[in-house]
Scaffold this motif. Sequence first.
Motif, PDB file in Angstrom:
ATOM      1  N   ALA A  57      15.260  77.967 -10.990  1.00 50.10           N
ATOM      2  CA  ALA A  57      16.296  77.136 -10.158  1.00 50.10           C
ATOM      3  C   ALA A  57      15.213  76.583  -8.248  1.00 50.10           C
ATOM      4  O   ALA A  57      14.883  76.687  -8.896  1.00 50.10           O
ATOM      5  CB  ALA A  57      17.023  78.760  -9.436  1.00 50.10           C
ATOM      6  N   ILE A 101      10.819  74.891  -5.986  1.00 47.50           N
ATOM      7  CA  ILE A 101      11.367  76.238  -6.022  1.00 47.50           C
ATOM      8  C   ILE A 101      10.923  77.530  -5.298  1.00 47.50           C
ATOM      9  O   ILE A 101      11.185  78.743  -5.305  1.00 47.50           O
ATOM     10  CB  ILE A 101      10.930  76.928  -7.462  1.00 47.50           C
ATOM     11  N   ARG A 145       6.443  80.809   1.455  1.00 47.93           N
ATOM     12  CA  ARG A 145       6.418  81.249  -0.242  1.00 47.93           C
ATOM     13  C   ARG A 145       7.048  82.481   0.177  1.00 47.93           C
ATOM     14  O   ARG A 145       7.617  83.641  -0.495  1.00 47.93           O
ATOM     15  CB  ARG A 145       5.003  82.344  -0.399  1.00 47.93           C
ATOM     16  N   SER A 161      12.297  82.439  -2.573  1.00 50.67           N
ATOM     17  CA  SER A 161      12.195  81.308  -3.306  1.00 50.67           C
ATOM     18  C   SER A 161      13.315  82.480  -3.980  1.00 50.67           C
ATOM     19  O   SER A 161      13.665  81.661  -5.700  1.00 50.67           O
ATOM     20  CB  SER A 161      11.111  82.565  -4.968  1.00 50.67           C
ATOM     21  N   THR A 185       3.861  85.177  -8.834  1.00 53.38           N
ATOM     22  CA  THR A 185       5.801  85.125  -9.097  1.00 53.38           C
ATOM     23  C   THR A 185       5.418  86.615  -8.652  1.00 53.38           C
ATOM     24  O   THR A 185       6.272  87.510  -8.023  1.00 53.38           O
ATOM     25  CB  THR A 185       6.024  84.765 -10.048  1.00 53.38           C
ATOM     26  N   SER A 196      -2.533  86.732 -15.217  1.00 57.45           N
ATOM     27  CA  SER A 196      -3.562  86.586 -14.657  1.00 57.45           C
ATOM     28  C   SER A 196      -5.106  85.474 -15.075  1.00 57.45           C
ATOM     29  O   SER A 196      -5.454  87.173 -14.985  1.00 57.45           O
ATOM     30  CB  SER A 196      -2.685  87.805 -14.135  1.00 57.45           C
ATOM     31  N   SER A 203      -7.555  86.220 -12.730  1.00 53.88           N
ATOM     32  CA  SER A 203      -8.684  86.179 -13.112  1.00 53.88           C
ATOM     33  C   SER A 203      -8.170  87.929 -11.656  1.00 53.88           C
ATOM     34  O   SER A 203      -8.856  88.125 -11.486  1.00 53.88           O
ATOM     35  CB  SER A 203      -8.632  85.584 -11.367  1.00 53.88           C
ATOM     36  N   THR A 224      -5.767  89.217 -10.351  1.00 53.74           N
ATOM     37  CA  THR A 224      -5.839  88.961  -8.488  1.00 53.74           C
ATOM     38  C   THR A 224      -3.515  89.506  -8.727  1.00 53.74           C
ATOM     39  O   THR A 224      -3.965  90.294  -7.686  1.00 53.74           O
ATOM     40  CB  THR A 224      -5.306  87.782  -7.728  1.00 53.74           C
ATOM     41  N   GLU A 261       9.405  82.609 -16.826  1.00 50.25           N
ATOM     42  CA  GLU A 261      10.258  82.096 -15.340  1.00 50.25           C
ATOM     43  C   GLU A 261       9.435  82.070 -14.693  1.00 50.25           C
ATOM     44  O   GLU A 261       9.605  82.492 -13.010  1.00 50.25           O
ATOM     45  CB  GLU A 261      10.722  84.167 -15.050  1.00 50.25           C
ATOM     46  N   GLY A 300       5.758  81.408 -12.185  1.00 52.16           N
ATOM     47  CA  GLY A 300       5.880  80.363 -11.216  1.00 52.16           C
ATOM     48  C   GLY A 300       6.072  78.462 -11.721  1.00 52.16           C
ATOM     49  O   GLY A 300       4.721  78.874 -12.800  1.00 52.16           O
ATOM     50  N   GLU A 333       2.859  77.179 -11.753  1.00 57.21           N
ATOM     51  CA  GLU A 333       1.001  76.959 -11.433  1.00 57.21           C
ATOM     52  C   GLU A 333       1.434  77.109 -13.604  1.00 57.21           C
ATOM     53  O   GLU A 333       0.780  76.502 -13.950  1.00 57.21           O
ATOM     54  CB  GLU A 333       0.133  77.760 -11.577  1.00 57.21           C
TER      55      GLU A 333
END
Length: 253
Positions: free
Chosen positions: A33, A40, A45, A48, A75, A109, A111, A113, A180, A182, A184
Amino acid sequence: MNKVASSNPPKHKPAAKGHRASGARPFVFLNVAIGADGKIATANRVVSSFGSARDKKHLLELRARADAVMAGANTVNSGRITLGPGPRRYRRLRVRLGLAEYNLRIVVSRSGTVDPEAEVFRHRFSPVVVLTTRSANTERLEQLRRAGAIVRICGLRTINFREALCWLRKEWRVRRLLCEGGGELNDALFRAGLVDEVHLTVCPKIIGGRRAPTLADGTGVAHLTASTRLRLSSARPNKEEMFLLYRVVAPKR
Ligand SMILES: NC(=O)c1ccc[n+]([C@@H]2O[C@H](COP(=O)([O-])OP(=O)(O)OC[C@H]3O[C@@H](n4cnc5c(N)ncnc54)[C@H](OP(=O)(O)O)[C@@H]3O)[C@@H](O)[C@H]2O)c1
């Protein structure tokens, strides 16, 4: 008419040993969206989710047609996201369509995180696979395993998405994968030529902000010739929103 309900819906389990490698990847469709300016989320952040109730229903309808739902670490870290199928009527729809009642969930992911306390790990209705790299912090990966995740290393420093998707197809029988975001993660999939379809809801908002994420961030492409070309398949207005479906021209199979 819908397909007849199966009394024994398939469950998620890795394919049996000796299951043949197909070399094929799943069909990949993206749902996002955006504000009318392509953002987005807000730059901080915090916000969203700004689509209407119709848009939320649209998201659940798309999930109901996916073997697996995937999102990036930011996300997953950013909110109360389970990546699950939602209310019972969508689970029933999945079963009618011959899918498992609950979709497989995938978190990307590089690394490590992603937060082991994130909402996605608090719900055990279906496995959560974390796609990561050798460069990820090993203690973090151990924490994710303890949180119930299945950790899959898919590259040294960067994820080889083609290989990862083929593995999902072969090991988990994922035929249809809904991404879905984000921004990146979407960008990486576009650059790898691995997206087949884009479902875009344009919401009547201007969010703004240089640092606000967009549909595709990451590194992008340097030349227009390398951009992902789309063909408009349908455009449906609903009140102030526009529901668009684009097909990718010549995705890599
Ligand atoms: N409006 C919408 O429809 C919508 C949809 C989705 C998300 N959002 C919002 O968008 C924001 C998040 O977007 P984002 O672009 O910042 O983050 P994102 O794509 O969700 O996550 C980025 C993280 O995912 C991992 N990742 C992404 N691409 C990767 C790749 N190619 N290889 C390896 N790891 C990769 C990395 O995790 P590590 O840091 O662990 O390495 C990276 O830091 C949030 O605010 C979210 O709420 C909005």
